[in-house]
Design a protein around this motif. Structure first.
Motif, PDB file in Angstrom:
ATOM      1  N   LEU A  10       0.825  -1.204   0.000  1.00 47.54           N
ATOM      2  CA  LEU A  10       0.000   0.000   0.000  1.00 47.54           C
ATOM      3  C   LEU A  10       0.865   1.262   0.000  1.00 47.54           C
ATOM      4  O   LEU A  10       0.574   2.222  -0.720  1.00 47.54           O
ATOM      5  CB  LEU A  10      -0.922   0.000   1.221  1.00 47.54           C
ATOM      6  N   TRP A  11       1.925   1.268   0.795  1.00 48.52           N
ATOM      7  CA  TRP A  11       2.758   2.456   0.954  1.00 48.52           C
ATOM      8  C   TRP A  11       4.036   2.400   0.132  1.00 48.52           C
ATOM      9  O   TRP A  11       4.920   3.242   0.299  1.00 48.52           O
ATOM     10  CB  TRP A  11       3.108   2.632   2.437  1.00 48.52           C
ATOM     11  N   ASN A  12       4.120   1.434  -0.770  1.00 46.48           N
ATOM     12  CA  ASN A  12       5.348   1.235  -1.525  1.00 46.48           C
ATOM     13  C   ASN A  12       5.773   2.473  -2.314  1.00 46.48           C
ATOM     14  O   ASN A  12       6.932   2.899  -2.255  1.00 46.48           O
ATOM     15  CB  ASN A  12       5.184   0.037  -2.469  1.00 46.48           C
ATOM     16  N   LYS A  13       4.849   3.071  -3.052  1.00 44.76           N
ATOM     17  CA  LYS A  13       5.197   4.228  -3.878  1.00 44.76           C
ATOM     18  C   LYS A  13       5.606   5.425  -3.024  1.00 44.76           C
ATOM     19  O   LYS A  13       6.563   6.138  -3.342  1.00 44.76           O
ATOM     20  CB  LYS A  13       4.033   4.598  -4.791  1.00 44.76           C
ATOM     21  N   ALA A  14       4.913   5.637  -1.930  1.00 44.31           N
ATOM     22  CA  ALA A  14       5.193   6.793  -1.078  1.00 44.31           C
ATOM     23  C   ALA A  14       6.571   6.694  -0.425  1.00 44.31           C
ATOM     24  O   ALA A  14       7.268   7.702  -0.262  1.00 44.31           O
ATOM     25  CB  ALA A  14       4.112   6.929  -0.008  1.00 44.31           C
ATOM     26  N   TYR A  15       6.952   5.480  -0.050  1.00 46.43           N
ATOM     27  CA  TYR A  15       8.198   5.308   0.700  1.00 46.43           C
ATOM     28  C   TYR A  15       9.294   4.597  -0.100  1.00 46.43           C
ATOM     29  O   TYR A  15      10.394   4.399   0.411  1.00 46.43           O
ATOM     30  CB  TYR A  15       7.923   4.512   1.980  1.00 46.43           C
ATOM     31  N   ASN A  16       9.005   4.200  -1.345  1.00 47.34           N
ATOM     32  CA  ASN A  16       9.983   3.509  -2.197  1.00 47.34           C
ATOM     33  C   ASN A  16      10.548   2.285  -1.479  1.00 47.34           C
ATOM     34  O   ASN A  16      11.753   2.151  -1.254  1.00 47.34           O
ATOM     35  CB  ASN A  16      11.113   4.459  -2.595  1.00 47.34           C
ATOM     36  N   LEU A  17       9.670   1.349  -1.139  1.00 47.00           N
ATOM     37  CA  LEU A  17      10.020   0.232  -0.261  1.00 47.00           C
ATOM     38  C   LEU A  17      10.535  -0.996  -0.990  1.00 47.00           C
ATOM     39  O   LEU A  17      11.399  -1.708  -0.480  1.00 47.00           O
ATOM     40  CB  LEU A  17       8.802  -0.146   0.583  1.00 47.00           C
ATOM     41  N   THR A  18       9.980  -1.297  -2.166  1.00 51.70           N
ATOM     42  CA  THR A  18      10.350  -2.528  -2.870  1.00 51.70           C
ATOM     43  C   THR A  18      10.078  -2.399  -4.360  1.00 51.70           C
ATOM     44  O   THR A  18       9.151  -1.691  -4.770  1.00 51.70           O
ATOM     45  CB  THR A  18       9.577  -3.742  -2.313  1.00 51.70           C
ATOM     46  N   ALA A  19      10.884  -3.088  -5.152  1.00 54.53           N
ATOM     47  CA  ALA A  19      10.651  -3.130  -6.593  1.00 54.53           C
ATOM     48  C   ALA A  19       9.607  -4.173  -6.954  1.00 54.53           C
ATOM     49  O   ALA A  19       9.110  -4.208  -8.075  1.00 54.53           O
ATOM     50  CB  ALA A  19      11.962  -3.424  -7.320  1.00 54.53           C
ATOM     51  N   ILE A  20       9.264  -5.024  -5.999  1.00 59.12           N
ATOM     52  CA  ILE A  20       8.280  -6.094  -6.239  1.00 59.12           C
ATOM     53  C   ILE A  20       6.886  -5.567  -5.910  1.00 59.12           C
ATOM     54  O   ILE A  20       6.636  -5.127  -4.787  1.00 59.12           O
ATOM     55  CB  ILE A  20       8.598  -7.326  -5.377  1.00 59.12           C
ATOM     56  N   THR A  21       5.979  -5.640  -6.870  1.00 60.32           N
ATOM     57  CA  THR A  21       4.623  -5.134  -6.657  1.00 60.32           C
ATOM     58  C   THR A  21       3.563  -6.223  -6.690  1.00 60.32           C
ATOM     59  O   THR A  21       2.439  -5.997  -6.242  1.00 60.32           O
ATOM     60  CB  THR A  21       4.273  -4.071  -7.719  1.00 60.32           C
ATOM     61  N   ASP A  22       3.895  -7.406  -7.202  1.00 58.87           N
ATOM     62  CA  ASP A  22       2.932  -8.511  -7.223  1.00 58.87           C
ATOM     63  C   ASP A  22       2.827  -9.111  -5.821  1.00 58.87           C
ATOM     64  O   ASP A  22       3.850  -9.489  -5.223  1.00 58.87           O
ATOM     65  CB  ASP A  22       3.380  -9.585  -8.213  1.00 58.87           C
ATOM     66  N   PRO A  23       1.621  -9.209  -5.250  1.00 61.29           N
ATOM     67  CA  PRO A  23       1.471  -9.683  -3.871  1.00 61.29           C
ATOM     68  C   PRO A  23       2.043 -11.075  -3.617  1.00 61.29           C
ATOM     69  O   PRO A  23       2.678 -11.294  -2.574  1.00 61.29           O
ATOM     70  CB  PRO A  23      -0.045  -9.644  -3.652  1.00 61.29           C
ATOM     71  N   VAL A  24       1.821 -12.013  -4.522  1.00 61.87           N
ATOM     72  CA  VAL A  24       2.328 -13.371  -4.313  1.00 61.87           C
ATOM     73  C   VAL A  24       3.854 -13.367  -4.330  1.00 61.87           C
ATOM     74  O   VAL A  24       4.514 -13.979  -3.477  1.00 61.87           O
ATOM     75  CB  VAL A  24       1.775 -14.340  -5.378  1.00 61.87           C
ATOM     76  N   GLU A  25       4.428 -12.664  -5.305  1.00 59.46           N
ATOM     77  CA  GLU A  25       5.887 -12.592  -5.392  1.00 59.46           C
ATOM     78  C   GLU A  25       6.477 -11.904  -4.166  1.00 59.46           C
ATOM     79  O   GLU A  25       7.497 -12.338  -3.624  1.00 59.46           O
ATOM     80  CB  GLU A  25       6.302 -11.845  -6.662  1.00 59.46           C
TER      81      GLU A  25
END
Length: 240
Positions: A68-83
């Motif tokens: 949910l907060w990935n874009k705001a905080y630049n947390l991970t390059a992985i965006t697929d939930p299962v991966e």
């Protein structure tokens, strides 16, 4: 406490998994929750981890917040939930059974990997998550509050500027094992252990440089649903 944190503390006493797949509190992965919960439950069983329904649900709530907060905080390059579940959460779960007891410092924790995962699985252990990236530490503070992780202390600082002694020092971030040992050794309590998450086992050159002062145990990890090589390198100081 937020509604999501309250939901995370509710365990299915009958062990049916209904508490895990209740969509309440999930924003990003709600539609995939049954699939993700099934993958996680199977992986927990494979790893023989004694995690309750409540703890498994909290792991999924962390994953939800991460995405949910990935874009705001630049947390991970992985965006697929299962991966992301496999490569982040389950990857970190694979080290839990091998960690020595005691207070833990996670250097270069990023989004809280493995620190947050350890804190969820081992509430009796105090975990300190250290990273120089203030945005990522703000995320860990936020998610720790949401999930009710009273055993988590996030700190925005470089390792060179951090004080304290810990029984266990972990990292998933260092490319060089030698660099990790050099940075972590001053923070290691007497009798403590360094635990480095690595893809490949140490090279002969690394072993040659470290063995005079360190006892090194290389543990090959079997991460469920992940074919890539994974190892946990545990080092204890010889004091010679």
């Amino acid at each position: 406490m937020s509604d999501s944190a309250k939901s995370a503390t509710v365990s299915s006493s009958a062990g049916t998994g209904l508490a895990i797949t209740d969509p309440t509190g999930f924003t990003k992965i709600g539609a995939q929750l049954p699939t993700l919960a099934s993958i996680l439950a199977q992986s927990v069983q494979t790893l023989a981890l004694p995690l309750s329904d409540s703890q498994q649900r909290t792991l999924l709530l962390y994953l939800d917040q991460l995405l949910l907060w990935n874009k705001a905080y630049n947390l991970t390059a992985i965006t697929d939930p299962v991966e992301a579940l496999i490569k982040h959460v389950i990857d970190c779960l694979a080290i839990i059974a091998h960690l020595p007891a005691g207070s833990l410092l996670d250097i270069g924790t990023g989004a809280g990997l493995p620190a947050v995962i350890i804190a969820i699985c081992q509430p009796e252990r105090h975990c300190t998550a250290l990273d120089s990236n203030k945005k990522k530490i703000r995320f860990i503070k936020q998610v720790s509050s949401e999930l009710g992780l009273s055993n988590m202390t996030p700190i925005a600082a470089r390792i060179e500027a951090h004080d304290g002694q810990y029984d266990v020092v972990t990292s998933r971030a260092f490319a060089s094992l030698i660099d990790f040992v050099d940075a972590a050794q001053p923070r290691l309590a007497s009798g403590g252990r360094l635990c480095a998450m690595k893809g490949k086992a140490p090279t002969a050159e690394e072993l040659q440089e470290l063995l005079p002062q360190w006892q090194i145990d290389t543990i090959k990890l079997n991460v469920p649903r992940l074919d890539d090589s994974r190892h946990l390198i545990e080092l204890s100081y010889k004091n010679v």
